[in-house]
Design an enzyme around this catalytic site. Structure first.
Site, PDB file in Angstrom:
ATOM      1  N   HIS A  90       2.505 -10.252  10.030  1.00 60.20           N
ATOM      2  CA  HIS A  90       3.600 -10.790   9.215  1.00 60.20           C
ATOM      3  C   HIS A  90       4.124 -12.065   9.870  1.00 60.20           C
ATOM      4  CE1 HIS A  90       7.026 -10.856   6.508  1.00 60.20           C
ATOM      5  NE2 HIS A  90       7.796 -11.089   7.560  1.00 60.20           N
ATOM      6  N   LEU A 147       0.827  -1.197   0.000  1.00 59.66           N
ATOM      7  CA  LEU A 147       0.000   0.000   0.000  1.00 59.66           C
ATOM      8  C   LEU A 147       0.866   1.252   0.000  1.00 59.66           C
ATOM      9  CD1 LEU A 147      -2.659  -1.193   2.593  1.00 59.66           C
ATOM     10  CD2 LEU A 147      -2.896  -1.086   0.098  1.00 59.66           C
TER      11      LEU A 147
END
Length: 527
Positions: free
Chosen positions: A105, A89
């Site tokens: 993550h 993004l």
């Protein structure tokens, strides 16, 4: 709290969040950039609105993100949660979206960023990996960290092993935790400083999150029963004398069982209560007998005489170096384990002569350093402060017309220390500093009195409830327990007090000429 979820594939974290609703958070929409993403069906099954915004072949990231923002504009949300959203993004998107964007993550950042985290972990040969929930910034996998969760890497692991373990044991724990914190208003994100602070996640005795790592030290023959597998794990940071780290001195004897460890731990904890020479015999984690005396041999003899029948096959714990005189008594009847802070050579000769009597040396008893205990539950753990109460005469409130004698007070204080280790509901009869009868694990307090009286009458050798002191681990709700004790010959009682019927209970004690003291605190033991 409302969440906008963004995923490119299965969205298993989003599904987990939807099913668990951490902190009451709900998904208002799931958006994907792939019309074939399985997360769409999963969202439909859960009644969650969906949006598909695919990126055209020649379309710029900025243009695609503007269309994503347009698709989200019609929904109410307080947090954006990414779950395998395979697009980086831009700052323009993150500035335009009206709230914080989170991502999970699959590594412990800053180590192993990028898409191939599991491959990097295996190539690096590390023994711990995990996941990181972080605030999304324009820098890939580098935003301020909200929380992390570690998991071990085992010999022989491959990428699929790590992917599943990190997902189920790390991501499924850490992502809902972070969302719950946001839902509870406990998270502050400082965009300028690039920091995250969480209210209450600051350690202490009962931290907001708890991580524990134990090492398996041995596999056990079986658990409580032969059809249950079991293993023993060790907290290698524990400094207090304990049976897990104890040396087993009689080579060739069979290894300790699950039940042996459990009972030996209970026995050792009991004799740590006393500075004087003390001995205890434990059966199924309950004291069959306990005593203190001028010598260890006398203490053991007095403890055993409380209930030699129940002591058969039990665990013996001593708080002094075991001498030959005590050892001779121990081997006079069948015992499973003896635990002590050392043994004389003569004592070892006696004890190791018994083929399957396990002899454990825990070393110097030293100080009690472990401040908390824990009990595993299905789905979690209970943590509590260790019960270290040890009332003195000054802590007792004498509530009857007759005050206890000095000898009765001494027995009350002894009995209370032992009673802490009796499963509730618990009643203990004692004379001097030795047990006479124990009533444990009853669902009715008066039944516990009846059991203690029966054990004292039928099973104690050279002892009697006549003239003894009774200790109760919680208050008497009715006078019937006092009446039952009086019938057995009890002359003094120590109990917490605090019942709405205390006056009736005290009156019953007065009618029988009993002395009664209140401790002001109970000593339940339920595990």
């Amino acid at each position: 709290m409302k969440i906008a979820g963004m995923a490119s594939n299965r969205g298993r974290n989003i599904r987990n969040i939807a099913d668990r609703a951490p902190g009451g958070a709900e998904l208002s929409v799931v958006l994907t950039n792939d019309a074939d993403a399985p997360v769409l069906d999963a969202a439909d099954e859960r009644g969650i609105a969906t949006e598909v915004v695919e990126r055209d072949a020649e379309e710029s990231r900025e243009s695609h993100e503007r269309r994503v923002l347009d698709a989200l504009e019609g929904y109410e949300f307080d947090l954006v949660c990414l779950d395998g959203y395979m697009r980086v993004l831009t700052a323009e998107f993150l500035d335009a979206v009206p709230t914080t964007t989170l991502n999970v993550h699959p590594s412990l950042l800053p180590s192993f960023p990028g898409r191939d985290a599991h491959e990097q972990v295996l190539e690096a040969g590390v023994r711990t990996t995990g996941c990181t929930v972080h605030v999304v910034t324009e820098a890939v996998d580098a935003g301020p960290i909200v929380t992390q969760e570690p998991v071990p890497v085992y010999e022989g692991d491959d990428v699929d092993d790590l992917k599943e373990r990190v997902l189920y044991e790390a991501e499924f724990a850490a992502y809902p935790r972070a969302i719950k914190w946001f839902a509870e208003g406990r998270v502050a994100v400082d965009d300028e400083e690039r920091t995250v602070t969480v209210d209450g996640d600051d350690g202490g005795d009962f931290p907001a999150r708890r991580l524990a790592g134990d090492d398996r030290v041995r596999e056990l023959r079986y658990g409580e029963n032969p059809h249950q597998d079991a293993a023993l794990y060790a907290d290698t940071t524990c400094e207090e004398a304990n049976v897990v780290a104890a040396d087993q001195l009689n080579e060739g004897a069979k290894a300790l069982s699950y039940n042996n460890y459990n009972d030996a731990d209970g026995a050792l904890n009991l004799i740590k209560e006393f500075d004087e020479p003390a001995a205890a015999v434990i059966k199924h984690t309950n004291p069959a007998g306990c005593a203190t005396a001028d010598t260890l041999a006398d203490a053991y003899a007095d403890a055993l005489a409380t209930d030699p029948k129940s002591a058969f096959g039990g665990i013996v714990a001593l708080n002094r170096e075991c001498d030959a005189s005590t050892a001779e008594q121990v081997v006079d009847s069948f015992k499973e384990v003896v635990v002590a802070p050392g043994y004389t050579d003569d004592a070892l000769d006696v004890l190791t002569g018994k083929k399957n009597l396990r002899v454990l040396d825990v070393g110097d008893l030293g100080e009690v350093t472990e401040t908390h205990t824990e009990k595993p539950l299905v789905g979690g753990r209970l943590i509590q402060e260790r019960d270290r109460q040890s009332p003195t005469r000054e802590d007792l409130e004498f509530v009857t017309e007759r005050e206890p004698t000095d000898d009765e007070v001494e027995t009350m204080l002894f009995a209370w220390r032992v009673l802490k280790h009796v499963k509730s509901n618990g009643i203990l009869f004692a004379t001097g500093t030795e047990t006479v009868g124990v009533g444990m694990g009853q669902v009715s307090r008066v039944d516990a009195v009846t059991l203690a009286a029966m054990k004292a009458e039928k099973d104690a050798e050279g002892k009697s409830a006549e003239g003894a002191v009774m200790a109760s681990d919680a208050f008497f709700p009715f006078p019937d327990g006092i009446e039952e004790a009086a019938d057995a010959g009890i002359e003094a009682v120590v109990q917490p007090g605090g019942s709405v019927n205390d006056e009736d209970v005290i009156e019953a004690a007065d009618e029988h000429g009993m002395a009664m003291a209140f401790t002001g605190s109970r000593s339940f033991r339920h595990d």
